[in-house]
Design a protein around this motif. Structure first.
Motif, PDB file in Angstrom:
ATOM      1  N   UNK A  40       6.339   3.924 -15.773  1.00 51.16           N
ATOM      2  CA  UNK A  40       5.410   4.743 -15.001  1.00 51.16           C
ATOM      3  C   UNK A  40       5.829   4.907 -13.547  1.00 51.16           C
ATOM      4  N   UNK A  41       6.681   4.021 -13.050  1.00 52.60           N
ATOM      5  CA  UNK A  41       7.078   4.073 -11.640  1.00 52.60           C
ATOM      6  C   UNK A  41       8.483   4.619 -11.434  1.00 52.60           C
ATOM      7  N   UNK A  42       9.027   5.247 -12.480  1.00 50.25           N
ATOM      8  CA  UNK A  42      10.370   5.808 -12.365  1.00 50.25           C
ATOM      9  C   UNK A  42      10.385   7.244 -12.874  1.00 50.25           C
ATOM     10  N   UNK A  43      11.457   7.953 -12.539  1.00 43.98           N
ATOM     11  CA  UNK A  43      11.648   9.302 -13.069  1.00 43.98           C
ATOM     12  C   UNK A  43      11.139  10.421 -12.198  1.00 43.98           C
ATOM     13  N   UNK A  44      10.419  10.108 -11.122  1.00 39.32           N
ATOM     14  CA  UNK A  44       9.938  11.158 -10.223  1.00 39.32           C
ATOM     15  C   UNK A  44       9.746  10.588  -8.829  1.00 39.32           C
ATOM     16  N   UNK A  45       9.818  11.467  -7.847  1.00 41.44           N
ATOM     17  CA  UNK A  45       9.583  11.082  -6.456  1.00 41.44           C
ATOM     18  C   UNK A  45       8.103  11.286  -6.178  1.00 41.44           C
ATOM     19  N   UNK A  46       7.364  10.170  -6.177  1.00 41.84           N
ATOM     20  CA  UNK A  46       5.915  10.201  -5.995  1.00 41.84           C
ATOM     21  C   UNK A  46       5.487   8.924  -5.290  1.00 41.84           C
ATOM     22  N   UNK A  47       4.369   8.984  -4.609  1.00 44.61           N
ATOM     23  CA  UNK A  47       3.861   7.811  -3.903  1.00 44.61           C
ATOM     24  C   UNK A  47       3.661   6.650  -4.870  1.00 44.61           C
ATOM     25  N   UNK A  48       4.158   5.483  -4.474  1.00 44.50           N
ATOM     26  CA  UNK A  48       4.033   4.288  -5.285  1.00 44.50           C
ATOM     27  C   UNK A  48       5.163   4.075  -6.269  1.00 44.50           C
ATOM     28  N   UNK A  49       5.975   5.097  -6.482  1.00 46.82           N
ATOM     29  CA  UNK A  49       7.096   4.950  -7.415  1.00 46.82           C
ATOM     30  C   UNK A  49       8.239   4.161  -6.786  1.00 46.82           C
ATOM     31  N   UNK A  50       9.119   3.674  -7.657  1.00 46.60           N
ATOM     32  CA  UNK A  50      10.303   2.972  -7.175  1.00 46.60           C
ATOM     33  C   UNK A  50      11.207   3.937  -6.406  1.00 46.60           C
ATOM     34  N   UNK A  51      11.835   3.425  -5.378  1.00 48.17           N
ATOM     35  CA  UNK A  51      12.675   4.252  -4.507  1.00 48.17           C
ATOM     36  C   UNK A  51      14.082   4.375  -5.096  1.00 48.17           C
ATOM     37  N   UNK A  52      14.156   5.029  -6.254  1.00 49.96           N
ATOM     38  CA  UNK A  52      15.419   5.291  -6.944  1.00 49.96           C
ATOM     39  C   UNK A  52      15.734   6.776  -6.803  1.00 49.96           C
ATOM     40  N   UNK A  53      16.888   7.093  -6.218  1.00 44.56           N
ATOM     41  CA  UNK A  53      17.211   8.480  -5.905  1.00 44.56           C
ATOM     42  C   UNK A  53      18.663   8.803  -6.250  1.00 44.56           C
ATOM     43  N   UNK A  54      18.918  10.107  -6.384  1.00 45.49           N
ATOM     44  CA  UNK A  54      20.284  10.615  -6.493  1.00 45.49           C
ATOM     45  C   UNK A  54      20.427  11.785  -5.536  1.00 45.49           C
ATOM     46  N   UNK A  55      21.467  11.755  -4.709  1.00 42.02           N
ATOM     47  CA  UNK A  55      21.799  12.892  -3.852  1.00 42.02           C
ATOM     48  C   UNK A  55      22.785  13.767  -4.616  1.00 42.02           C
ATOM     49  N   UNK A  56      22.356  14.991  -4.897  1.00 39.82           N
ATOM     50  CA  UNK A  56      23.093  15.877  -5.793  1.00 39.82           C
ATOM     51  C   UNK A  56      23.417  17.174  -5.057  1.00 39.82           C
ATOM     52  N   UNK A  57      24.679  17.581  -5.140  1.00 40.32           N
ATOM     53  CA  UNK A  57      25.125  18.838  -4.532  1.00 40.32           C
ATOM     54  C   UNK A  57      25.302  19.869  -5.643  1.00 40.32           C
ATOM     55  N   UNK A  58      24.276  20.680  -5.934  1.00 44.51           N
ATOM     56  CA  UNK A  58      24.308  21.541  -7.118  1.00 44.51           C
ATOM     57  C   UNK A  58      25.300  22.691  -7.035  1.00 44.51           C
ATOM     58  N   UNK A  59      25.665  23.076  -5.816  1.00 42.24           N
ATOM     59  CA  UNK A  59      26.607  24.200  -5.681  1.00 42.24           C
ATOM     60  C   UNK A  59      28.057  23.740  -5.625  1.00 42.24           C
ATOM     61  N   UNK A  60      28.275  22.445  -5.538  1.00 40.61           N
ATOM     62  CA  UNK A  60      29.635  21.905  -5.530  1.00 40.61           C
ATOM     63  C   UNK A  60      30.156  21.862  -6.969  1.00 40.61           C
ATOM     64  N   UNK A  97       9.457   1.480   1.684  1.00 40.18           N
ATOM     65  CA  UNK A  97       9.262   0.110   2.154  1.00 40.18           C
ATOM     66  C   UNK A  97       9.234  -0.815   0.937  1.00 40.18           C
ATOM     67  N   UNK A  98       9.991  -1.906   1.020  1.00 41.57           N
ATOM     68  CA  UNK A  98      10.046  -2.903  -0.062  1.00 41.57           C
ATOM     69  C   UNK A  98      10.395  -2.271  -1.409  1.00 41.57           C
ATOM     70  N   UNK A  99      11.314  -1.310  -1.366  1.00 38.38           N
ATOM     71  CA  UNK A  99      11.806  -0.712  -2.595  1.00 38.38           C
ATOM     72  C   UNK A  99      10.896   0.320  -3.222  1.00 38.38           C
ATOM     73  N   UNK A 100       9.798   0.675  -2.541  1.00 38.95           N
ATOM     74  CA  UNK A 100       8.834   1.628  -3.072  1.00 38.95           C
ATOM     75  C   UNK A 100       8.699   2.840  -2.148  1.00 38.95           C
ATOM     76  N   UNK A 101       8.331   3.966  -2.739  1.00 41.02           N
ATOM     77  CA  UNK A 101       8.032   5.172  -1.961  1.00 41.02           C
ATOM     78  C   UNK A 101       6.607   5.034  -1.432  1.00 41.02           C
ATOM     79  N   UNK A 102       6.462   4.964  -0.125  1.00 41.53           N
ATOM     80  CA  UNK A 102       5.133   4.751   0.465  1.00 41.53           C
ATOM     81  C   UNK A 102       4.679   5.906   1.345  1.00 41.53           C
TER      82      UNK A 102
END
Length: 460
Positions: free
Chosen positions: A388-408, A42-47
């Motif tokens: 502090x709000x980037x680099x990991x998927x955690x509550x309160x962090x920015x909603x920045x993600x990468x969808x990665x297909x590791x076996x492709x 919500x609003x660009x953040x992981x909530x």
């Protein structure tokens, strides 16, 4: 409660649990590892982070494919965008598109190769004005430390730069001169006073002056022109001056594995020193570089197989903290492709779009998990920059993600990369792992509308 009040209450409750975006899948990499999760944004953040099956509701829902892993967006703290001033080399539009295509959702731009270099407040504002309308990912900036700009360091810090870069030898461009070791120490004292970070291109100019000349198309000759000793001497100076001043210092693009022992000792002694290395040092080998192949030229140089394996060991032992691109493109003409002269060609490898698959390809061969790769390419670079709000998927962090297909897998085609100039030492190589989508602050990067923002040190 009347019927109308009950309906209104239910509507409010439903609205309260509605998210702008929900991502769900069997393989979501959070700070607890890879597991089946649902992510509410919500609003660009992981909530919200909940077990898969809780059926979070969103205006938009992304189902992560069975062959995909949802990763935090990568953070690349070593990028040369070259705008303004040398936009024929690269620019914010092409660089940030390349970043997004590679799963990198935040870059920090280096202060040189732009004209003017980012060594005062006016230059920073000029660069920000150039970047703002072209940011497909988040962009931050390093300041520069050069002779004569000591009085500008604090105002650049207050304006939000993430730290200051200096060279201990000629930078390659005249408008960004090197510091002597004593000048570096003086600037370190200034930076310590407001807890900033000194990041250093650590090669000793005297050692290189006494090395063989690089001219010609023989890679072996070029390698001898940038000996390990030049790195080792300079890194020793950085360590000692950081020890004396107490400043936080960072060694850029470590190539010489010889330096690992002294770095390990310095860290155990409590010196505030961190170190990065780059994909080209971890994937390419001096023994396999053809003569005249100037696409491989970078400074410090790509070294031998034995050196590469020791760098990997340094990463696994925590002596090297992170992996970033040192994306340093130029025009094809400046790479002197026609003549293949390593003494003339620009030194730099453009790999911003390819870092994750490059490292994942080699990591798999060594039994290194994807979670560890993300530590090196997202978590640790974010820590280096204080994001502090980037680099990991955690509550309160920015909603920045990468969808990665590791076996492709895919074959690198320079003409399909977003970098402005189609030259790469990786052309034709088969790499494991495909980035299928990047998301910045909850919005898909569509390569049509830039939605990234300019970020500053200490920003919440």
């Amino acid at each position: 409660m009347s019927i109308n009040e009950a309906v209104e209450h239910d509507a409010r409750s439903s609205a309260a649990t509605q998210y702008d975006l929900v991502l769900r899948g069997e393989r979501i990499l959070t700070t607890a590892g890879i597991s089946a999760r649902e992510i509410g944004v919500r609003d660009g953040k992981i909530v919200a982070i909940e077990p898969l099956g809780n059926n979070l509701q969103g205006e938009r829902v992304i189902d992560v494919g069975a062959d995909e892993v949802l990763l935090p967006g990568l953070v690349d703290t070593h990028v040369h965008v070259n705008e303004p001033g040398r936009t024929e080399w690269e620019g914010f539009e092409s660089a940030t598109k390349a970043a997004a295509a590679g799963g990198v959702t935040t870059i920090i731009d280096m202060p040189l190769n732009t004209i003017p270099p980012t060594v005062d407040l006016e230059a920073l504002e000029i660069k920000k004005a150039a970047a703002k309308p072209k940011a497909y990912v988040n962009i931050g900036f390093w300041g520069g430390a050069i002779p004569g700009n000591k009085g500008n360091l604090r105002e650049l810090h207050d304006a939000g730069v993430f730290g200051f870069k200096c060279f201990l030898l000629h930078s390659g461009v005249d408008e960004f001169p090197a510091l002597t070791v004593d000048e570096m120490e003086e600037d370190m004292e200034v930076l310590k006073s407001f807890d900033s970070l000194m990041i250093v291109h650590a090669e000793d100019s005297s050692a290189i002056d006494h090395a063989p000349a690089a001219e010609g198309d023989q890679y072996e000759r070029f390698l001898k022109s940038r000996p390990r000793g030049a790195e080792n001497v300079a890194i020793a100076q950085v360590i000692e001056r950081a020890r004396w001043t107490g400043v936080r210092a960072h060694v850029l693009h470590l190539s010489s594995s010889d330096a690992l022992a002294m770095i390990k000792t310095a860290k155990s002694d409590g010196v505030k020193i961190t170190v990065e290395t780059c994909p080209h040092y971890l994937t390419l080998l001096a023994e396999e570089i053809p003569n005249g192949a100037t696409a491989y030229k970078c400074c410090p140089p790509i070294r031998e197989a034995s050196n590469r394996e020791l760098l990997w060991k340094g990463l696994e032992e925590g002596i090297i903290d992170c992996i970033v691109s040192d994306h340093s493109p130029s025009t094809i003409d400046l790479k002197d492709v026609e003549n293949g002269d390593f003494g003339v060609a620009w030194g730099g490898v453009a790999s911003l779009q390819l870092g994750l698959p490059l490292i994942w390809t080699e990591a798999q061969k060594r039994g290194i998990a994807l979670e560890q790769v993300v530590q090196w390419m997202a978590v640790k670079p974010a820590e280096l920059a204080g994001l502090k709000n980037k680099g990991s998927i955690a509550l309160g962090n920015d909603a920045d993600f990468a969808l990665f297909a590791p076996e492709d897998a895919f074959v690198v085609d320079v003409k399909k990369l977003h970098h402005k100039n189609p030259i790469s030492p990786y052309h034709g190589k088969t790499l494991a792992g495909v980035v299928r989508r990047s998301i910045v602050a909850g919005n898909d990067v569509d390569f049509q509308t830039p939605t990234g923002k300019l970020i500053r040190r200490g920003e919440a």
